[in-house]
Design a protein around this motif. Structure first.
Motif, PDB file in Angstrom:
ATOM      1  N   ARG A  44     -35.787 -17.593  58.612  1.00 12.26           N
ATOM      2  CA  ARG A  44     -34.453 -17.524  58.012  1.00 12.26           C
ATOM      3  C   ARG A  44     -34.360 -18.409  56.777  1.00 12.26           C
ATOM      4  NH1 ARG A  44     -29.973 -17.665  62.845  1.00 12.26           N
ATOM      5  NH2 ARG A  44     -28.593 -17.112  61.133  1.00 12.26           N
ATOM      6  N   ALA A  45     -35.098 -19.516  56.775  1.00 15.57           N
ATOM      7  CA  ALA A  45     -35.068 -20.441  55.650  1.00 15.57           C
ATOM      8  C   ALA A  45     -36.057 -20.067  54.559  1.00 15.57           C
ATOM      9  CB  ALA A  45     -35.358 -21.859  56.149  1.00 15.57           C
ATOM     10  N   GLY A  46     -36.804 -18.980  54.772  1.00 19.85           N
ATOM     11  CA  GLY A  46     -37.789 -18.561  53.788  1.00 19.85           C
ATOM     12  C   GLY A  46     -39.026 -19.431  53.770  1.00 19.85           C
ATOM     13  N   GLU A  47     -39.267 -20.137  54.867  1.00 21.03           N
ATOM     14  CA  GLU A  47     -40.419 -21.023  54.950  1.00 21.03           C
ATOM     15  C   GLU A  47     -41.597 -20.322  55.634  1.00 21.03           C
ATOM     16  OE1 GLU A  47     -38.838 -24.224  57.205  1.00 21.03           O
ATOM     17  OE2 GLU A  47     -37.531 -24.960  55.584  1.00 21.03           O
ATOM     18  N   THR A  48     -42.762 -20.916  55.508  1.00 19.77           N
ATOM     19  CA  THR A  48     -43.948 -20.370  56.157  1.00 19.77           C
ATOM     20  C   THR A  48     -43.800 -20.486  57.674  1.00 19.77           C
ATOM     21  OG1 THR A  48     -45.351 -21.005  54.297  1.00 19.77           O
ATOM     22  CG2 THR A  48     -46.450 -20.573  56.411  1.00 19.77           C
ATOM     23  N   VAL A  49     -44.079 -19.409  58.376  1.00 26.08           N
ATOM     24  CA  VAL A  49     -43.983 -19.397  59.832  1.00 26.08           C
ATOM     25  C   VAL A  49     -45.347 -19.735  60.423  1.00 26.08           C
ATOM     26  CG1 VAL A  49     -43.521 -18.005  61.878  1.00 26.08           C
ATOM     27  CG2 VAL A  49     -42.112 -17.713  59.826  1.00 26.08           C
ATOM     28  N   ARG A  50     -45.392 -20.778  61.220  1.00 27.90           N
ATOM     29  CA  ARG A  50     -46.636 -21.187  61.857  1.00 27.90           C
ATOM     30  C   ARG A  50     -46.448 -21.141  63.365  1.00 27.90           C
ATOM     31  NH1 ARG A  50     -48.596 -25.611  64.113  1.00 27.90           N
ATOM     32  NH2 ARG A  50     -46.694 -26.802  63.665  1.00 27.90           N
ATOM     33  N   GLU A  51     -47.315 -20.400  64.030  1.00 25.45           N
ATOM     34  CA  GLU A  51     -47.187 -20.260  65.472  1.00 25.45           C
ATOM     35  C   GLU A  51     -47.795 -21.457  66.206  1.00 25.45           C
ATOM     36  OE1 GLU A  51     -48.689 -16.559  66.885  1.00 25.45           O
ATOM     37  OE2 GLU A  51     -47.494 -15.346  65.497  1.00 25.45           O
ATOM     38  N   MET A  52     -47.126 -21.838  67.286  1.00 25.49           N
ATOM     39  CA  MET A  52     -47.621 -22.944  68.115  1.00 25.49           C
ATOM     40  C   MET A  52     -48.918 -22.542  68.805  1.00 25.49           C
ATOM     41  SD  MET A  52     -45.738 -24.777  71.369  1.00 25.49           S
ATOM     42  CE  MET A  52     -44.816 -25.980  70.425  1.00 25.49           C
ATOM     43  N   THR A  53     -49.916 -23.398  68.712  1.00 27.93           N
ATOM     44  CA  THR A  53     -51.188 -23.130  69.365  1.00 27.93           C
ATOM     45  C   THR A  53     -51.141 -23.605  70.814  1.00 27.93           C
ATOM     46  OG1 THR A  53     -52.138 -25.276  68.780  1.00 27.93           O
ATOM     47  CG2 THR A  53     -52.371 -23.482  67.164  1.00 27.93           C
ATOM     48  N   TRP A  54     -52.100 -23.161  71.590  1.00 28.05           N
ATOM     49  CA  TRP A  54     -52.199 -23.617  72.973  1.00 28.05           C
ATOM     50  C   TRP A  54     -52.435 -25.119  73.035  1.00 28.05           C
ATOM     51  CZ3 TRP A  54     -50.847 -22.292  77.600  1.00 28.05           C
ATOM     52  CH2 TRP A  54     -51.434 -22.883  78.721  1.00 28.05           C
ATOM     53  N   ALA A  55     -53.216 -25.640  72.093  1.00 25.20           N
ATOM     54  CA  ALA A  55     -53.479 -27.085  72.059  1.00 25.20           C
ATOM     55  C   ALA A  55     -52.185 -27.865  71.844  1.00 25.20           C
ATOM     56  CB  ALA A  55     -54.488 -27.416  70.961  1.00 25.20           C
ATOM     57  N   GLU A  56     -51.270 -27.313  71.043  1.00 20.59           N
ATOM     58  CA  GLU A  56     -49.976 -27.972  70.812  1.00 20.59           C
ATOM     59  C   GLU A  56     -49.057 -27.829  72.020  1.00 20.59           C
ATOM     60  OE1 GLU A  56     -49.069 -27.506  66.099  1.00 20.59           O
ATOM     61  OE2 GLU A  56     -49.282 -25.646  67.242  1.00 20.59           O
ATOM     62  N   LEU A  57     -49.194 -26.739  72.737  1.00 24.60           N
ATOM     63  CA  LEU A  57     -48.341 -26.492  73.903  1.00 24.60           C
ATOM     64  C   LEU A  57     -48.772 -27.328  75.108  1.00 24.60           C
ATOM     65  CD1 LEU A  57     -46.120 -24.956  75.391  1.00 24.60           C
ATOM     66  CD2 LEU A  57     -47.726 -23.054  75.695  1.00 24.60           C
ATOM     67  N   GLN A  58     -50.054 -27.615  75.216  1.00 26.71           N
ATOM     68  CA  GLN A  58     -50.570 -28.302  76.398  1.00 26.71           C
ATOM     69  C   GLN A  58     -49.848 -29.609  76.731  1.00 26.71           C
ATOM     70  OE1 GLN A  58     -54.941 -27.982  75.557  1.00 26.71           O
ATOM     71  NE2 GLN A  58     -55.048 -27.627  77.774  1.00 26.71           N
ATOM     72  N   PRO A  59     -49.582 -30.486  75.741  1.00 28.49           N
ATOM     73  CA  PRO A  59     -48.862 -31.727  76.088  1.00 28.49           C
ATOM     74  C   PRO A  59     -47.465 -31.466  76.657  1.00 28.49           C
ATOM     75  CG  PRO A  59     -49.904 -31.926  73.938  1.00 28.49           C
ATOM     76  CD  PRO A  59     -50.019 -30.488  74.333  1.00 28.49           C
ATOM     77  N   LEU A  60     -46.807 -30.418  76.202  1.00 24.47           N
ATOM     78  CA  LEU A  60     -45.495 -30.074  76.735  1.00 24.47           C
ATOM     79  C   LEU A  60     -45.612 -29.585  78.175  1.00 24.47           C
ATOM     80  CD1 LEU A  60     -43.902 -28.205  73.689  1.00 24.47           C
ATOM     81  CD2 LEU A  60     -43.455 -30.549  74.452  1.00 24.47           C
ATOM     82  N   LEU A  61     -46.646 -28.793  78.438  1.00 26.62           N
ATOM     83  CA  LEU A  61     -46.872 -28.305  79.792  1.00 26.62           C
ATOM     84  C   LEU A  61     -47.192 -29.462  80.730  1.00 26.62           C
ATOM     85  CD1 LEU A  61     -47.068 -25.663  81.438  1.00 26.62           C
ATOM     86  CD2 LEU A  61     -49.514 -25.613  80.899  1.00 26.62           C
ATOM     87  N   GLN A  62     -47.973 -30.402  80.247  1.00 24.77           N
ATOM     88  CA  GLN A  62     -48.309 -31.575  81.053  1.00 24.77           C
ATOM     89  C   GLN A  62     -47.058 -32.405  81.349  1.00 24.77           C
ATOM     90  OE1 GLN A  62     -51.223 -33.209  78.391  1.00 24.77           O
ATOM     91  NE2 GLN A  62     -52.963 -32.348  79.522  1.00 24.77           N
ATOM     92  N   ASP A  63     -46.204 -32.575  80.340  1.00 27.83           N
ATOM     93  CA  ASP A  63     -44.999 -33.370  80.571  1.00 27.83           C
ATOM     94  C   ASP A  63     -44.027 -32.642  81.490  1.00 27.83           C
ATOM     95  OD1 ASP A  63     -43.535 -35.828  79.995  1.00 27.83           O
ATOM     96  OD2 ASP A  63     -42.079 -34.511  79.044  1.00 27.83           O
TER      97      ASP A  63
END
Length: 317
Positions: free
Chosen positions: A233-252
């Motif tokens: 919506r802001a016209g910015e580059t869209v970067r998808e969350m990787t599994w490596a980035e998701l893992q700490p959230l899953l652990q928490d």
């Protein structure tokens, strides 16, 4: 999303970003004023200014059919710190509908109006009252009447899950009906249903004609979906969350589930979210296969890469 998006998942998901506000699981109102402990259990963020740890505002959602009782409980929720009262007229669960709650009330537009009007009367004028509805119980023929009843009763925003109760969660979502609802009422309408990806959001916006959406299962399955949409919506580059980035959230998430729940229940909460993540992450499919039949928390600690939990629990015992 009863039993799924509790304070733990609200905390984890809002940390990812892109979410303007979130809603509690519905708080069921029957025939009495609920105790403060009930609100505190389902909406513990009330003790932190009705915000998640990430600072995302949280709305308190009520479900029931008694206008006066809902009004009394809404007023009490506001005393406890609720910044917005949201009313659930969309839940399709049979047990909820049998007790005259959720989507079954879409058969009675006059009652919808009475409920919203009474809640609006009961809460302070500065606190918004909002509502969520489906297109109807078994047909969308009455959707516009229901939306008008909510708006005329005092709902300041309406979220439309673009399916009927009978449709359940079966694709497709009929986003074209969201456009019709927005034409019928003067308050902002939010589209909801079958938005799993950025492309789904784009199609929903095009078909529904509305800018704002509510995410449910799509966000649980793809935790950065709101962030992706905000970037687009802001016209910015869209970067998808990787599994490596998701893992700490899953652990928490697992750490918090371990603290909140008894050992016999914590694994089920993890499997519930992990099972939904399999829709978006191949790595989740592999991990889910490893934990789906596991009930020993210490072994799950090891599978998730948080063995310190096992040590902490052993020392506590």
């Amino acid at each position: 999303m009863e039993g799924l998006v509790d304070e733990i998942l609200r905390d984890v998901l809002t940390r990812v970003g892109g979410i303007d506000w979130c809603v509690t699981e519905f708080i069921r109102v029957c025939d009495r004023l609920l105790a403060a402990s009930t609100f505190e259990k389902l909406a513990p963020e009330l003790a932190q200014g009705a915000r998640t740890a990430a600072g995302t505002p949280m709305r308190v959602q009520l479900l029931g059919s008694d206008p006066v009782c809902l009004g009394d409980n809404a007023a009490f929720a506001c005393e406890l710190g609720a910044p917005v009262i949201d009313l659930n007229f969309g839940c399709p669960a049979k047990t909820v509908n049998k007790s005259r709650g959720g989507a079954v009330l879409l058969k009675e537009p006059e009652l919808l109006h009475a409920i919203v009007r009474e809640v609006r009367r009961a809460v302070p004028a500065a606190i918004p009252v909002t509502a969520k509805m489906r297109l109807g119980f078994d047909s969308p023929d009455g959707a516009l009447d229901c939306a008008r009843a909510l708006a005329e009763g005092g709902a300041q925003q309406i979220v439309v899950h673009a399916r009927t109760k009978v449709d359940g969660y079966k694709p497709p979502a009929h986003w074209e009906w969201v456009a019709r609802v927005q034409e019928a009422v003067k308050v902002p309408v939010f589209a909801n249903g079958e938005i799993w990806t950025l492309d789904d959001w784009r199609r929903c916006r095009e078909v529904s004609g509305v800018e704002d959406i509510m995410l449910g299962r799509g966000l649980v399955s793809r935790p950065d979906l709101a962030r992706q949409i905000a970037a687009a919506r802001a016209g910015e580059t869209v970067r998808e969350m990787t599994w490596a980035e998701l893992q700490p959230l899953l652990q928490d998430f697992w750490r918090q589930a371990r603290r909140k729940l008894a050992p016999r229940y914590a694994p089920g909460r993890l499997k519930q979210w992990l099972g939904m993540l399999t829709r978006s992450y191949p790595e989740a499919v592999v991990l889910f296969a490893e934990v789906r039949r596991e009930s020993d928390c210490a072994r799950i600690d090891a599978l998730l890469g948080v063995p310190e939990l096992a040590r902490d629990w052993a020392e506590a015992v």
